[in-house]
Design an enzyme around this catalytic site. Structure first.
Site: not given
Length: 822
Positions: A721, A764
């Site tokens: 990511s 996140k």
């Protein structure tokens, strides 16, 4: 048939053979004539007598002995001898005990005896009482069909009354016999019998009697018998007696040593037996085995066993009744029955399906986690409609300190079930799950059967902590053993190796906890329903501290709210500057530290109430661990990315720089994993191939060596990511322009510029809010994941969703790539 004996102790020549048969008895006077010159017929001994071989000891004169005769031939000889006038019979020791009764196997010297009484006579056996009279030497022996007969010469004792030396020997023998009697009283009876029949003034008879008392070997005694000289014989007998005395002393010493060793044990044994008998008589205690069996039968009264288990228990009880308690097998059987009968076969607690009560219990123990609470309430609602909570295995996944274990306890309390927790972390032995075979020493059932025993019901809530940390070794694979336990289609007949009978685990509610799913085997993960606990934002942590952590810390440190208070602003500062982890353990530890210092102050005599604000934190906790400057460095070449770890969401800075060089090159540092190294190489290739599109010099990479670094190099980093973040850092470094302030991004990039979806959107997002980021970039494919987040997580954030890197570039630098190209 005749045979002459070659041995003759007196070196005499045997007389010439006559034509008379053995049955024709010539007679020899056995003693001197009486005063009137008359001799009794019974005292006349024949010179031809029947011979009976003896084993294993010889007979001695002047001794009355019982004689057991076996064999039809010998019985016939004894009967004829008993019916004769003299009733005489010869007794001779054999040379070889295992040899046949033949002339060659007989010693030349024997004893003649008179049959006093026939006690028992049958065809092939007889018992007779024989009075032994005198020694004889075989001159000639006949092996006839009727048995052994011999022509003998008698050796009468000499008159030795006036020899002083023999008297001294006799006294020595008597003294030795006296010592033997003191050691072994059994000799006294035989001595009394001898004195009743003989005179102690006859040293020859005394020597024969003493020799007969000893336990010497038969051949040694035969040597005494064959010694006609009285002095020589009595000296040999004295030596035998001394040996016998030493043997008796040694035997007595050994006996005393053994008695000393066992006397204590015997005393304890007798006392225990007496105590047992007294208790049994008073009805205070039953025999150990009986009471054990009754205890097992009492346990069985309230259990609902399956057929196989009941059969196994009945067979084991029957087996236990036949085994002695001292046997090692007794304890094995007893322990097995103890486990079989103590398990909660068919014992169920009543489930509570009150949704409002369950919601109240969850809200009381936990703040936030609304999605998790909702899922658990749905689970209870399904149980209410179905009438049974079974068939599901929940797995709570999240970073440490977010309340996974406490949620399991709350679920058990909400539905009214017993709760038991054990950790699977580090477990490497399959026997820990399925038990050991009973043949092993110290065998025990596995953890699940032990948990059922402790829980006390067949439908408890079992929490399997740290299921992601289970290991494998040469002892087996515990994760594979868990497949049977956690499979609703199999666990209704779970068979533990120790019990070896099926036990129903289908009514158990299993709740597993894990920090990450990557290390859980796929077949095991497939059997569980995943519920994620992502962590807490600042506001949630502050509220948790106010409701749970501070009251708990006050109680544990002996303080009250009137003595110590922590302001809300101080709690926010603790979260921002000291405890930024996803869970609340770090926050709890900081609060404990404050309470310890407060307790010290009151212990030293402080009276005023302590109120901790933001300004007082440094005096209690020291300098801040984190600061805003460390999170955001708004300079060219530095970009903040969003990452997911097993500890929760986190922010990650990526730095890029260029070093002037005549040859191009690329280097990555920061302990990156294989996936992140690939992402960096894709970012490098993408930027190198699209420099013109972004309005940057085409030959930049030809003239510079590129270095990409992710700080905190001691911490391993990996994950798919970071592509867009690395690409943005390279473009920011080449263009010399910083990205927008308080910007965080995440997403994987392809060589064609497409932005791929990522995982951990909630974690996140929480990490971004915790770090103070205001602008976020997510892949377009994750839009639905973000929109499912609670409103309080999305509130105040500017979120952009990117399909390709041009969308990312436009947000990061405030202008689209096409404008830059023009």
């Amino acid at each position: 048939m005749t045979q002459h004996n070659e041995e003759d102790p007196q070196q005499e020549q045997p007389p010439e053979q006559t034509d008379s048969t053995p049955e024709e008895a010539d007679v020899t006077p056995a003693s001197e004539e009486t005063a009137d010159g008359l001799v009794l017929a019974s005292d006349i001994l024949p010179d031809r007598i029947p011979i009976i071989p003896l084993r294993p000891r010889p007979a001695f004169p002047a001794i009355l002995i019982p004689l057991n005769i076996t064999g039809a031939e010998k019985v016939s000889i004894v009967r004829k001898a008993a019916e004769s006038a003299s009733q005489a019979i010869g007794m001779v020791l054999v040379r070889q005990l295992d040899g046949r009764d033949e002339p060659d196997n007989l010693h030349p010297v024997g004893v003649v005896g008179k049959i006093v009484k026939v006690l028992k006579a049958e065809e092939d056996s007889a018992q007779v009482l024989v009075n032994c009279l005198e020694r004889f030497v075989i001159r000639e022996i006949f092996d006839t069909p009727g048995g052994l007969f011999a022509r003998v010469s008698y050796q009468f004792e000499q008159d030795t009354k006036r020899r002083e030396e023999l008297k001294a020997y006799s006294l020595a023998i008597l003294s030795t016999l006296k010592e033997l009697v003191q050691i072994n009283p059994l000799y006294s009876e035989e001595i009394k019998m001898f004195l009743g029949r003989s005179s102690m003034d006859d040293p020859g008879r005394l020597a024969d009697f003493a020799a007969n008392l000893t336990s010497a070997d038969g051949q040694e005694l035969q040597q005494i018998l064959a010694t006609f000289d009285v002095r020589e014989r009595i000296e040999q007998v004295l030596v035998l007696l001394k040996k016998e005395l030493e043997v008796s002393r040694l035997q007595s010493k050994i006996s005393k040593q053994i008695e000393k060793r066992i006397s204590t044990h015997q005393r304890e044994f007798f006392l225990r037996e007496q105590l047992k008998a007294i208790k049994k008589e008073l009805g205070l205690e039953k025999e150990g085995k009986t009471s054990e069996i009754e205890k097992f039968r009492e346990r069985l009264a309230g259990l609902k066993l399956n057929d196989e288990a009941r059969k196994a228990i009945d067979e084991e009880i029957e087996k236990l009744q036949l085994i002695e308690p001292s046997s090692p097998e007794y304890n094995v059987s007893r322990n097995y029955l103890d486990w079989l009968t103590i398990l909660p076969w068919g014992k169920h607690t009543r489930d509570s399906y009150d949704i409002a009560k369950a919601k109240k219990a969850l809200d009381r123990d936990h703040f936030g986690l609304e999605d998790v609470k909702q899922r658990i309430l749905e689970f209870i609602a399904v149980g209410k409609m179905k009438g049974d909570i079974s068939g599901s295995i929940l797995c709570l996944v999240g970073p440490p300190g977010v309340g996974k274990t406490s949620i399991g306890k709350s679920v058990a309390a909400a539905i009214g079930r017993n709760f038991y927790r054990f950790s699977l972390g580090g477990m490497r032995d399959e026997a820990e799950i399925k038990g050991h075979r009973r043949t092993y020493i110290g065998a025990m059932p596995g953890k699940f059967i032990q948990a059922m025993k402790i829980a006390g019901s067949a439908n408890p809530v079992l929490m399997l902590d740290e299921i992601d940390k289970i290991g494998a070794s040469f002892h087996g694979d515990p994760a594979s053993a868990l497949l049977e336990v956690l499979d609703p289609e199999q666990n209704n007949s779970f068979r533990d190796h120790y019990l070896d009978v099926p036990f129903d685990l289908s009514n158990v509610l299993f709740i597993a906890t894990a920090n990450q799913l990557d290390t859980i085997p796929a077949p095991l993960l497939d059997r569980m329903e995943i519920i994620r606990l992502s962590g807490y934002i600042l506001a949630e942590k502050v509220e948790i501290a106010r409701r749970y952590l501070i009251p708990k810390a006050l109680e544990n440190h002996g303080l009250t709210r009137q003595q110590v208070s922590i302001r809300k602003e101080a709690l926010e500062a603790i979260v921002e500057n000291y405890a930024r982890e996803a869970g609340v353990r770090g926050l709890e530890n900081r609060i404990k530290k404050i309470m310890r210092k407060a307790a010290m102050a009151f212990a030293e005599g402080a009276q005023e109430r302590l109120t901790i604000g933001r300004k007082e934190l440094e005096s209690y906790l020291g300098k801040p661990v984190f600061s805003q400057d460390e999170v955001f460095k708004n300079v060219p070449g530095v970009v903040t990315g969003l990452a997911w770890t097993s500890m929760g969401g986190a922010t990650l800075q990526i730095e890029a720089t260029a070093v002037a060089s005549q040859s191009k090159g690329f280097k990555q540092t920061g302990q990156l994993g294989k996936v992140m190294v690939e992402s960096s190489e894709i970012a490098y290739s993408y930027v190198m191939g699209h420099l013109q599109q972004f309005g940057l010099p085409q030959d930049f990479f030809d003239r510079h060596f590129i270095h990409l670094h992710v700080p905190a190099g001691a911490t391993p980093k990996d994950g798919p990511s970071a592509g867009v973040t690395m690409t943005t850092a390279l473009l920011s470094m080449i263009s010399g322009r910083p990205v927008r302030k308080k910007l965080g991004m995440t997403g994987e990039l392809t060589l064609t510029g497409q932005v791929l979806p990522i995982g951990g959107v909630k974690e996140k997002t929480i990490a971004a809010r915790r770090s103070g980021l205001k602008v976020l970039i997510f892949p377009e494919s994750n839009r639905k994941d973000f929109e499912e987040l609670p409103d309080h997580l999305r509130e105040g954030l500017e979120v952009h969703f990117a399909r390709n890197y041009q969308d990312v570039y436009a947000v990061a630098f405030g202008q689209p790539a096409a404008t830059a190209k023009e």
